[in-house]
Motif scaffolding. Structure first.
Motif, PDB file in Angstrom:
ATOM      1  N   PRO A  40       0.723  -1.209  -0.098  1.00 16.45           N
ATOM      2  CA  PRO A  40       0.034   0.158  -0.122  1.00 16.45           C
ATOM      3  C   PRO A  40       0.931   1.282   0.130  1.00 16.45           C
ATOM      4  N   GLY A  41       0.406   2.289  -0.764  1.00 25.47           N
ATOM      5  CA  GLY A  41       1.249   3.536  -0.847  1.00 25.47           C
ATOM      6  C   GLY A  41       2.278   3.479  -1.903  1.00 25.47           C
ATOM      7  N   ARG A  42       2.866   2.382  -2.390  1.00 24.72           N
ATOM      8  CA  ARG A  42       3.979   2.312  -3.455  1.00 24.72           C
ATOM      9  C   ARG A  42       3.381   2.664  -4.685  1.00 24.72           C
ATOM     10  N   VAL A  43       3.977   3.397  -5.560  1.00 26.76           N
ATOM     11  CA  VAL A  43       3.617   3.318  -6.595  1.00 26.76           C
ATOM     12  C   VAL A  43       4.137   2.539  -7.737  1.00 26.76           C
ATOM     13  N   HIS A  44       3.195   1.751  -8.619  1.00 28.17           N
ATOM     14  CA  HIS A  44       3.647   0.760  -9.463  1.00 28.17           C
ATOM     15  C   HIS A  44       3.528   1.245 -10.544  1.00 28.17           C
ATOM     16  N   SER A  45       4.399   1.053 -11.614  1.00 28.61           N
ATOM     17  CA  SER A  45       4.702   1.606 -13.181  1.00 28.61           C
ATOM     18  C   SER A  45       3.626   0.919 -13.772  1.00 28.61           C
ATOM     19  N   ARG A  46       3.190   1.117 -14.905  1.00 30.96           N
ATOM     20  CA  ARG A  46       2.355   0.533 -15.931  1.00 30.96           C
ATOM     21  C   ARG A  46       3.151  -0.623 -16.422  1.00 30.96           C
ATOM     22  N   ASN A  47       4.301  -0.589 -16.810  1.00 35.42           N
ATOM     23  CA  ASN A  47       5.046  -1.462 -17.182  1.00 35.42           C
ATOM     24  C   ASN A  47       5.029  -2.724 -15.949  1.00 35.42           C
ATOM     25  N   GLN A  48       5.315  -2.378 -14.848  1.00 36.42           N
ATOM     26  CA  GLN A  48       5.171  -3.331 -13.803  1.00 36.42           C
ATOM     27  C   GLN A  48       3.902  -4.167 -13.899  1.00 36.42           C
ATOM     28  N   LEU A  49       3.014  -3.408 -13.670  1.00 36.85           N
ATOM     29  CA  LEU A  49       1.600  -3.974 -13.751  1.00 36.85           C
ATOM     30  C   LEU A  49       1.473  -4.790 -15.022  1.00 36.85           C
ATOM     31  N   LEU A  50       1.768  -4.486 -16.129  1.00 34.98           N
ATOM     32  CA  LEU A  50       1.620  -5.379 -17.322  1.00 34.98           C
ATOM     33  C   LEU A  50       2.494  -6.422 -17.188  1.00 34.98           C
ATOM     34  N   ASN A  51       3.367  -6.612 -16.584  1.00 34.84           N
ATOM     35  CA  ASN A  51       4.219  -7.882 -16.327  1.00 34.84           C
ATOM     36  C   ASN A  51       3.287  -8.728 -15.241  1.00 34.84           C
ATOM     37  N   VAL A  52       2.691  -8.226 -14.577  1.00 35.12           N
ATOM     38  CA  VAL A  52       1.902  -9.004 -13.374  1.00 35.12           C
ATOM     39  C   VAL A  52       0.849  -9.700 -14.015  1.00 35.12           C
ATOM     40  N   ILE A  53       0.080  -8.730 -14.994  1.00 33.34           N
ATOM     41  CA  ILE A  53      -1.277  -9.254 -15.409  1.00 33.34           C
ATOM     42  C   ILE A  53      -1.137 -10.213 -16.672  1.00 33.34           C
ATOM     43  N   TYR A  54       0.076 -10.089 -17.345  1.00 35.82           N
ATOM     44  CA  TYR A  54       0.340 -10.700 -18.667  1.00 35.82           C
ATOM     45  C   TYR A  54       1.626 -11.573 -18.550  1.00 35.82           C
TER      46      TYR A  54
END
Ligand code: CA
Length: 227
Positions: free
Chosen positions: A167-181
């Motif tokens: 919580p509170g940590r900013v996740h970049s779109r790229n990081q999130l992309l790796n997580v979901i795909y």
């Protein structure tokens, strides 16, 4: 010292007596009601710490009570049900029950579930402001926001889980992309935006005005309950 005050709403005297005995032996104070009507008023009046709520009750049924209760309270509710059909279980959770136990049950199991719910509540702030408004159950693939069950897609679920881990940590779109795909298929950054948008819409749709998934301009997203 009392471990908490439990309201038992159960019309079968034997079950009610059994629950009372085990709960009292475990240090709880117990109030018992055998009819559904008057339960919501009693909760408003006496503010118990948890409700054990039978489903089929004379007067007003457990579903109706739970639904009404959730319009003003996040009090933990454990449903007791003799109806084992899956639809009833799910319905109970969608109405905002925190847990359910199917009859016949062992009283020790019920006491353990009561303790687990109260432990969860104690993680909230001393001022009574809930700090764990979002509860994610990876085993059941289920998310509850202030007791309200959300139906998420697998991608939305994974996104929320990652954001909640820090919580509170900013996740970049790229990081999130790796997580979901995980297979790194080629998708646009906008895919993340559109899943996040749906996730936020679902959360604020279940709890109006509550929007803990925040966008950080030009960077990505974070989970922040303090806003
Ligand atoms: Ca009953």
């Amino acid at each position: 010292m009392s471990h908490g005050r439990i309201l038992v709403v159960e019309d079968e005297p034997k079950i009610a007596a059994l629950l009372r005995d085990y709960l009292v032996a475990d240090g709880f104070e117990v109030e018992h009601r055998e009819r559904g009507d008057g339960v919501v008023a009693a909760i408003r009046m006496n503010a118990p710490d948890l409700v054990l709520l039978d489903l089929m009750l004379p007067g007003v049924d457990g579903f109706t009570i739970c639904r009404e209760l959730r319009t003003f309270s996040t009090l933990p509710v454990i449903m007791l049900t003799a109806r084992v059909e899956e639809i009833d279980r799910v319905l109970g959770l969608e109405l905002g029950a925190d847990d359910y136990v199917c009859k016949p049950f062992g009283p020790r199991e019920v006491v353990a579930r009561v303790r687990a719910q109260l432990r969860r509540v104690r993680l909230r702030g001393a001022d009574g402001v809930p700090k764990l408004d979002v509860v994610l159950d990876a085993e059941r693939f289920e998310v509850r926001v202030r007791g309200v069950c959300l139906i998420l897609t697998p991608v939305e679920f994974r996104l929320l889980r990652v954001l909640l881990e820090h919580p509170g940590r900013v996740h970049s779109r790229n990081q999130l992309l790796n997580v979901i795909y995980a297979d790194h298929r080629v998708v646009s950054d906008r895919t993340v935006d559109s899943h996040i948008k749906n996730l936020r819409r679902k959360i604020s749709g279940s709890v109006p005005g509550y929007d803990p998934v925040q966008s950080v301009y030009g960077v990505g997203y974070k989970f922040d309950e303090t806003v």
